[in-house]
Design a protein around this motif. Structure first.
Motif, PDB file in Angstrom:
ATOM      1  N   THR A 128       0.825  -1.205   0.000  1.00  0.00           N
ATOM      2  CA  THR A 128       0.000   0.000   0.000  1.00  0.00           C
ATOM      3  C   THR A 128       0.864   1.262   0.000  1.00  0.00           C
ATOM      4  O   THR A 128       1.995   1.273   0.460  1.00  0.00           O
ATOM      5  CB  THR A 128      -0.923   0.035   1.238  1.00  0.00           C
ATOM      6  OG1 THR A 128      -0.136  -0.132   2.415  1.00  0.00           O
ATOM      7  CG2 THR A 128      -1.971  -1.061   1.159  1.00  0.00           C
ATOM      8  N   GLN A 129       0.273   2.324  -0.503  1.00  0.00           N
ATOM      9  CA  GLN A 129       0.973   3.602  -0.608  1.00  0.00           C
ATOM     10  C   GLN A 129       1.199   4.213   0.774  1.00  0.00           C
ATOM     11  O   GLN A 129       0.424   4.004   1.694  1.00  0.00           O
ATOM     12  CB  GLN A 129       0.145   4.568  -1.462  1.00  0.00           C
ATOM     13  CG  GLN A 129      -0.096   4.106  -2.883  1.00  0.00           C
ATOM     14  CD  GLN A 129      -1.164   4.905  -3.590  1.00  0.00           C
ATOM     15  OE1 GLN A 129      -1.632   5.920  -3.077  1.00  0.00           O
ATOM     16  NE2 GLN A 129      -1.571   4.450  -4.773  1.00  0.00           N
ATOM     17  N   ARG A 130       2.289   4.962   0.897  1.00  0.00           N
ATOM     18  CA  ARG A 130       2.564   5.743   2.103  1.00  0.00           C
ATOM     19  C   ARG A 130       3.384   6.968   1.723  1.00  0.00           C
ATOM     20  O   ARG A 130       3.717   7.142   0.553  1.00  0.00           O
ATOM     21  CB  ARG A 130       3.238   4.899   3.183  1.00  0.00           C
ATOM     22  CG  ARG A 130       4.394   4.053   2.705  1.00  0.00           C
ATOM     23  CD  ARG A 130       4.558   2.839   3.595  1.00  0.00           C
ATOM     24  NE  ARG A 130       3.468   1.887   3.407  1.00  0.00           N
ATOM     25  CZ  ARG A 130       3.209   0.870   4.215  1.00  0.00           C
ATOM     26  NH1 ARG A 130       3.967   0.665   5.281  1.00  0.00           N
ATOM     27  NH2 ARG A 130       2.213   0.065   3.992  1.00  0.00           N
ATOM     28  N   GLY A 136       1.594   0.948  -5.335  1.00  0.00           N
ATOM     29  CA  GLY A 136       0.673   0.071  -4.626  1.00  0.00           C
ATOM     30  C   GLY A 136      -0.717   0.656  -4.509  1.00  0.00           C
ATOM     31  O   GLY A 136      -1.052   1.694  -5.097  1.00  0.00           O
ATOM     32  N   LEU A 137      -1.563  -0.014  -3.715  1.00  0.00           N
ATOM     33  CA  LEU A 137      -2.941   0.419  -3.522  1.00  0.00           C
ATOM     34  C   LEU A 137      -3.033   1.453  -2.404  1.00  0.00           C
ATOM     35  O   LEU A 137      -2.250   1.426  -1.460  1.00  0.00           O
ATOM     36  CB  LEU A 137      -3.824  -0.777  -3.139  1.00  0.00           C
ATOM     37  CG  LEU A 137      -4.010  -1.900  -4.163  1.00  0.00           C
ATOM     38  CD1 LEU A 137      -4.931  -2.971  -3.579  1.00  0.00           C
ATOM     39  CD2 LEU A 137      -4.585  -1.366  -5.469  1.00  0.00           C
ATOM     40  N   PRO A 138      -4.012   2.346  -2.491  1.00  0.00           N
ATOM     41  CA  PRO A 138      -4.291   3.196  -1.328  1.00  0.00           C
ATOM     42  C   PRO A 138      -4.724   2.327  -0.143  1.00  0.00           C
ATOM     43  O   PRO A 138      -5.432   1.329  -0.318  1.00  0.00           O
ATOM     44  CB  PRO A 138      -5.443   4.086  -1.809  1.00  0.00           C
ATOM     45  CG  PRO A 138      -5.401   4.025  -3.311  1.00  0.00           C
ATOM     46  CD  PRO A 138      -4.883   2.656  -3.644  1.00  0.00           C
ATOM     47  N   LYS A 139      -4.328   2.716   1.061  1.00  0.00           N
ATOM     48  CA  LYS A 139      -4.676   1.922   2.238  1.00  0.00           C
ATOM     49  C   LYS A 139      -6.187   1.780   2.392  1.00  0.00           C
ATOM     50  O   LYS A 139      -6.687   0.756   2.852  1.00  0.00           O
ATOM     51  CB  LYS A 139      -4.068   2.536   3.500  1.00  0.00           C
ATOM     52  CG  LYS A 139      -2.573   2.293   3.643  1.00  0.00           C
ATOM     53  CD  LYS A 139      -2.072   2.681   5.034  1.00  0.00           C
ATOM     54  CE  LYS A 139      -0.608   2.276   5.206  1.00  0.00           C
ATOM     55  NZ  LYS A 139      -0.108   2.571   6.569  1.00  0.00           N
ATOM     56  N   GLU A 140      -6.923   2.823   1.996  1.00  0.00           N
ATOM     57  CA  GLU A 140      -8.379   2.750   2.154  1.00  0.00           C
ATOM     58  C   GLU A 140      -9.009   1.664   1.285  1.00  0.00           C
ATOM     59  O   GLU A 140     -10.093   1.156   1.605  1.00  0.00           O
ATOM     60  CB  GLU A 140      -9.035   4.108   1.882  1.00  0.00           C
ATOM     61  CG  GLU A 140      -8.686   4.740   0.553  1.00  0.00           C
ATOM     62  CD  GLU A 140      -7.520   5.729   0.654  1.00  0.00           C
ATOM     63  OE1 GLU A 140      -7.508   6.683  -0.162  1.00  0.00           O
ATOM     64  OE2 GLU A 140      -6.634   5.550   1.524  1.00  0.00           O
ATOM     65  N   ASN A 141      -8.351   1.298   0.179  1.00  0.00           N
ATOM     66  CA  ASN A 141      -8.867   0.195  -0.635  1.00  0.00           C
ATOM     67  C   ASN A 141      -8.822  -1.118   0.137  1.00  0.00           C
ATOM     68  O   ASN A 141      -9.741  -1.942   0.050  1.00  0.00           O
ATOM     69  CB  ASN A 141      -8.059   0.049  -1.929  1.00  0.00           C
ATOM     70  CG  ASN A 141      -8.323   1.171  -2.915  1.00  0.00           C
ATOM     71  OD1 ASN A 141      -8.698   2.274  -2.523  1.00  0.00           O
ATOM     72  ND2 ASN A 141      -8.107   0.913  -4.196  1.00  0.00           N
ATOM     73  N   VAL A 142      -7.741  -1.326   0.878  1.00  0.00           N
ATOM     74  CA  VAL A 142      -7.631  -2.542   1.682  1.00  0.00           C
ATOM     75  C   VAL A 142      -8.615  -2.484   2.847  1.00  0.00           C
ATOM     76  O   VAL A 142      -9.230  -3.502   3.199  1.00  0.00           O
ATOM     77  CB  VAL A 142      -6.190  -2.742   2.182  1.00  0.00           C
ATOM     78  CG1 VAL A 142      -6.067  -4.050   2.955  1.00  0.00           C
ATOM     79  CG2 VAL A 142      -5.216  -2.739   1.012  1.00  0.00           C
ATOM     80  N   ARG A 197      -1.770  -4.665   4.304  1.00  0.00           N
ATOM     81  CA  ARG A 197      -1.885  -3.199   4.349  1.00  0.00           C
ATOM     82  C   ARG A 197      -0.704  -2.547   5.067  1.00  0.00           C
ATOM     83  O   ARG A 197      -0.221  -1.490   4.644  1.00  0.00           O
ATOM     84  CB  ARG A 197      -3.196  -2.843   5.058  1.00  0.00           C
ATOM     85  CG  ARG A 197      -3.473  -1.350   5.190  1.00  0.00           C
ATOM     86  CD  ARG A 197      -4.629  -1.109   6.145  1.00  0.00           C
ATOM     87  NE  ARG A 197      -4.280  -1.537   7.511  1.00  0.00           N
ATOM     88  CZ  ARG A 197      -5.173  -1.703   8.498  1.00  0.00           C
ATOM     89  NH1 ARG A 197      -6.460  -1.489   8.259  1.00  0.00           N
ATOM     90  NH2 ARG A 197      -4.775  -2.085   9.694  1.00  0.00           N
ATOM     91  N   CYS A 223      -1.444  -5.571  -7.618  1.00  0.00           N
ATOM     92  CA  CYS A 223      -0.032  -5.295  -7.336  1.00  0.00           C
ATOM     93  C   CYS A 223       0.552  -4.660  -8.596  1.00  0.00           C
ATOM     94  O   CYS A 223       1.043  -5.368  -9.475  1.00  0.00           O
ATOM     95  CB  CYS A 223       0.721  -6.587  -6.984  1.00  0.00           C
ATOM     96  SG  CYS A 223       0.149  -7.390  -5.471  1.00  0.00           S
TER      97      CYS A 223
END
Length: 272
Positions: A128-130, A136-142, A197, A223
């Motif tokens: 996830t992105q930071r 990666g995916l935004p955390k909110e997607n996970v 995440r 991914c």
């Protein structure tokens, strides 16, 4: 042959062990199990290799304890399997979350028993992105997947499948693959999603000292391909093999290429 291997007190993993010759260990992705590699189960023993398919804790026919769904613990589980089966000069193949666990195993356990590493659509080095990692995916997607698992896990897996496959599967295949996800424990599905995440494997990459094939779909929506490029930068002896027509499910989208590349890598070296 099937094994039930105790990896900690009261927790056993199911391991499919077919064929003889050089061992090839498969770690599945979230939230399915080793059956996702059914084409490799059929092919590898015919080619003189030993197929070792591990159901991670919480998945498939393995036990589903309340705890232990972080990469450290799952890497420790793999170490027990490798030691109990006395596996040497193995090729370790990790898909998606299984790729992340494979990386942590190589870092934490020094790659014991492993001579080559194949990372397939791996959820690494960071899923996830930071602030310091834009891929990666935004955390909110996970978080959405986790909320969906609480509310209606079966439907969440249907929605996840829409992102998973680069080429639309047959109705029969789609139903079968969905059933693999439903074999997982609901708590394992949720806790592993939190691990995906939150974990960060960037510092693990430089510890990998074996030839590594990074097999990754160009059109991966789970991914993104940029993750493969980040892994290649961090692993000293790594080669990316792009799957130009694949999404996340490169084993389904380009099955012949998937088997050909894997067999070639196992047998000798990767040639693009």
């Amino acid at each position: 042959m099937a094994h039930r291997i105790e990896v900690e007190h009261g927790t056993h993993l199911f391991v499919e062990d077919i064929g003889s010759g050089q061992p090839v260990i498969f770690l599945h992705g979230w939230p399915v199990n080793h059956k996702m590699f059914e084409h490799q189960i059929a092919t590898l023993p015919e080619q003189g290799f030993r197929f070792i398919g591990v159901d991670l804790r919480g998945y498939g026919q393995s036990d589903k304890p309340a705890h232990g769904y972080d990469y450290d613990r799952m890497a420790d589980d793999l170490r027990v399997v490798i030691d109990k089966l006395d596996l040497k000069e193995s090729v370790l193949c990790g898909f998606s979350m299984g790729g992340a666990i494979a990386i942590r195993y190589m870092a934490k356990h020094g790659g014991k028993g492993v001579s080559r590493l194949a990372l397939m659509g791996a959820a690494a080095p960071v899923f996830t992105q930071r602030n310091d990692f834009e891929y990666g995916l935004p955390k909110e997607n996970v978080d959405g997947l986790i909320d969906g698992a609480y509310a209606d896990r079966a439907n969440m897996l249907v929605d996840f499948g829409d992102l998973f496959f680069g080429k639309e599967p047959s109705e029969a295949f789609n139903g079968w693959f969905h059933s693999l996800g439903m074999e997982a424990g609901p708590h394992a599905t949720i806790e592993s999603a939190r691990t995906l995440r939150d974990e960060d494997l960037r510092s693990d990459l430089h510890t990998i000292a074996v030839p590594t094939a990074i097999m990754h779909g160009r059109n991966d929506q789970i991914c993104p391909f940029e993750l493969a490029e980040q892994m290649e930068k961090g692993i000293e002896d790594a080669t990316i093999i792009p799957f130009e027509e694949s999404g996340h499910s490169l084993f389904h989208d380009e099955p012949e290429k998937f088997n050909d590349v894997l067999l070639q890598f196992i047998s000798e070296s990767v040639k693009i």
